[in-house]
Design a protein around this motif. Structure first.
Motif, short mmCIF file in Angstrom:
data_model
loop_
_atom_site.label_atom_id
_atom_site.label_comp_id
_atom_site.label_asym_id
_atom_site.label_seq_id
_atom_site.Cartn_x
_atom_site.Cartn_y
_atom_site.Cartn_z
N UNK A 22 0.83 -1.21 0.00
CA UNK A 22 0.00 0.00 0.00
C UNK A 22 0.87 1.26 0.00
N UNK A 23 1.95 1.25 0.79
CA UNK A 23 2.85 2.40 0.80
C UNK A 23 3.38 2.67 -0.60
N UNK A 24 3.80 1.61 -1.29
CA UNK A 24 4.35 1.75 -2.64
C UNK A 24 3.30 2.30 -3.61
N UNK A 25 2.06 1.81 -3.48
CA UNK A 25 0.98 2.30 -4.36
C UNK A 25 0.74 3.79 -4.11
N UNK A 26 0.73 4.18 -2.85
CA UNK A 26 0.49 5.58 -2.51
C UNK A 26 1.62 6.46 -3.04
N UNK A 27 2.86 6.00 -2.85
CA UNK A 27 4.01 6.79 -3.31
C UNK A 27 4.04 6.93 -4.82
N UNK A 28 3.69 5.88 -5.53
CA UNK A 28 3.78 5.92 -7.00
C UNK A 28 2.56 6.57 -7.65
N UNK A 29 1.37 6.40 -7.05
CA UNK A 29 0.13 6.90 -7.66
C UNK A 29 -0.24 8.30 -7.17
N UNK A 30 0.22 8.65 -5.96
CA UNK A 30 -0.06 9.97 -5.35
C UNK A 30 -1.56 10.30 -5.33
N UNK A 31 -2.36 9.47 -4.68
CA UNK A 31 -3.79 9.75 -4.63
C UNK A 31 -4.14 10.83 -3.62
N UNK A 32 -5.25 11.52 -3.87
CA UNK A 32 -5.78 12.44 -2.86
C UNK A 32 -6.70 11.72 -1.88
N UNK A 33 -7.19 10.53 -2.29
CA UNK A 33 -8.15 9.78 -1.48
C UNK A 33 -7.82 8.29 -1.57
N UNK A 34 -8.02 7.58 -0.46
CA UNK A 34 -7.79 6.13 -0.41
C UNK A 34 -9.01 5.46 0.19
N UNK A 35 -9.47 4.40 -0.47
CA UNK A 35 -10.58 3.57 0.02
C UNK A 35 -10.01 2.24 0.48
N UNK A 36 -10.39 1.77 1.68
CA UNK A 36 -10.02 0.44 2.15
C UNK A 36 -11.30 -0.32 2.45
N UNK A 37 -11.54 -1.37 1.67
CA UNK A 37 -12.81 -2.10 1.70
C UNK A 37 -12.52 -3.62 1.80
N UNK A 38 -12.70 -4.25 2.92
CA UNK A 38 -13.28 -3.78 4.16
C UNK A 38 -12.29 -4.07 5.28
N UNK A 39 -12.27 -3.19 6.29
CA UNK A 39 -11.32 -3.38 7.38
C UNK A 39 -11.68 -4.58 8.24
N UNK A 40 -12.91 -5.05 8.17
CA UNK A 40 -13.31 -6.24 8.92
C UNK A 40 -12.57 -7.48 8.45
N UNK A 41 -12.01 -7.43 7.23
CA UNK A 41 -11.25 -8.57 6.70
C UNK A 41 -9.82 -8.58 7.20
N UNK A 42 -9.38 -7.49 7.84
CA UNK A 42 -7.96 -7.38 8.22
C UNK A 42 -7.54 -8.39 9.29
#
Length: 471
Positions: free
Chosen positions: A352-372
């Motif tokens: 996820x860190x790599x995706x954020x660094x490379x894609x530079x999103x303004x918003x992130x969706x995590x679906x679903x945290x109950x699966x964590x």
């Protein structure tokens, strides 16, 4: 007054992601540091990366290995993109085999002096600033004469002090004598000692790094997970939180007019929003509606799914008139799906860190945290979510979470995994069972720093999206 003067210890940066943060700047400059751990923990990798990154940043270095050949070392390093052979040709690195024939040691003719003499000459020749002595335990483990062990250790220490390079020694634990003798000795002469280990829990292996001591410097005193990637080592200083979260920004639309009204004007940028509800209540559709709204405004959204594939998500939301495919094609939306059980917490975090660094999103969706929890239990889920939310909040990224509940309204049930303190807005969707039909309701349970409606509204999903109405 002169008695109050303080001198900051000079540091040599390792340039290894996360490690310098834990070490408060790097290893002690011109002194000896020790990496200690059992086989397979990443000691040699850390030593090679310390040397490689130093060389490409203008600090030539030397590697003296007592276990792997130079050929094997170069081949293994290349799998992480470290071209040691190229740096060797450029005179930025000197690599040397230090393997000793056992019969030399048995004959009593063994001495480190010839090796150290060669290294001293090469250090001057290339202007070396750092040196790695890898697997010294292999040599000292072959020595049986206590006097010889002490003599070689003493000579090595004198040589290191005279050389004045930033030194990194790697060592494996050895039981019995003389193993305990040279291990204790290296502990005492080293200004910084780092422990690496690997643990296995629920069939998931986790590497951990811990700084045991650091003379003259403060350091991160906890255990830190790390992974070895195709780009080298990456550490995750989870417990080094400084709470540098960005303040909330302006209001942004949820994509649903009536929901914006309930929220006092919409979501707050850089906040964390949670949709909680039973299966089928519309959490993913609420998230996808927000995705659509942001992409229409030319903003980038990263969507992480633990429960559905990207194709399934884009197909399913077409039933309510949402077309996410066009945003994928335009590069405004990136969806990636992964099974929680696929790997451990560290791998999930780094992806996820790599995706954020490379894609530079303004918003992130995590679906679903109950699966964590399926990553490795409740503790692993908590660690994962706290690190992710801290990371995203520091970057000022708006986060939308979905959490599957059983319908109860307890705080833990709704927020999930004990992260309620990090969640700024909670929207609860539930079923209302009548005699002949089942309806949905929606309400705002929490909206930090904002006025919001306390009314329970009707919530309907139809072919054109979500409709919120008075009841």
């Amino acid at each position: 007054m002169s008695g109050n003067k303080r001198k900051t210890l000079k540091k040599t940066p390792t340039y290894i992601i996360g490690l310098d943060e834990i070490l408060n700047g790097g290893l002690p400059h011109g002194r000896t540091s020790l990496i200690f751990g059992t086989p397979g923990n990443g000691k040699t990798v850390m030593g090679v990366e310390f040397l490689y990154r130093g060389a490409i940043n203008g600090e030539p270095g030397i590697f003296l290995g007592f276990e792997e050949t130079v050929k094997t070392l170069c081949e293994n390093a290349l799998t992480m993109g470290f071209d040691l052979s190229y740096l060797k040709k450029k005179n930025l690195i000197f690599l040397m085999n230090g393997q000793i024939e056992p019969d030399v040691i048995v004959s009593g003719k063994f001495s480190l002096k010839p090796l150290l003499s060669i290294i001293s000459g090469k250090a001057k020749e290339i202007g070396a600033k750092r040196i790695v002595l890898d697997a010294l335990d292999v040599v000292f483990g072959l020595l049986e004469n206590p006097i010889q062990v002490r003599s070689e250790l003493y000579q090595l220490n004198l040589w290191l002090m005279k050389l004045g390079l930033t030194t990194l020694i790697t060592l494996k634990p050895r039981e019995g004598y003389p193993g305990t003798l040279f291990q204790d000795y290296f502990y005492s002469i080293s200004d910084c000692v780092i422990h690496l280990d690997v643990r296995q829990l629920d069939q998931v292996s986790t590497r951990r790094c811990r700084v045991v001591k650091y003379r003259g410097s403060d350091f991160g005193r906890n255990e830190y997970p790390f992974i070895i990637t195709n780009k080298g080592i990456r550490l995750i200083p989870i417990t080094k939180f400084d709470l540098r979260h960005k303040p909330f920004g302006e209001r942004i639309s949820s994509g649903i007019k009536r929901l914006d009204e309930m929220l006092g004007g919409g979501y707050q940028r850089a906040s964390c929003i949670l949709f909680a509800g039973e299966p089928g209540t519309g959490k993913t559709i609420l998230a996808s509606t927000f995705v659509t709204q942001m992409c229409k405004q030319n903003e980038r959204v990263l969507y992480l799914s633990f429960e559905e594939s990207p194709d399934a998500i884009t197909h399913n939301v077409t039933s309510v008139g949402l077309n996410l495919e066009r945003f994928l094609n335009s590069g405004k939306l990136l969806i990636y799906g992964t099974m929680p059980e696929a790997t451990g917490v560290e791998e999930h975090l780094m992806r996820l860190f790599d995706k954020v660094e490379s894609f530079s999103p303004q918003h992130v969706i995590i679906d679903a945290i109950s699966a964590c929890e399926r990553i490795g239990g409740k503790e692993a889920a908590f660690d994962y979510l706290m690190r992710i939310l801290n990371f995203l909040k520091e970057k000022g990224i708006t986060v939308v979470l979905t959490n599957q509940t059983s319908g109860r309204k307890s705080q833990l049930e709704i927020s999930g995994n004990g992260i309620s303190s990090m969640v700024d807005t909670v929207i609860f969707i539930t079923y209302v069972h009548g005699e002949k039909e089942v309806n949905r309701t929606i309400q705002i349970l929490k909206a930090r720093g904002s006025s919001h409606s306390n009314k329970i509204k009707g919530f309907r999903i139809n072919d054109s999206g979500i409709e919120i109405y008075d009841i």
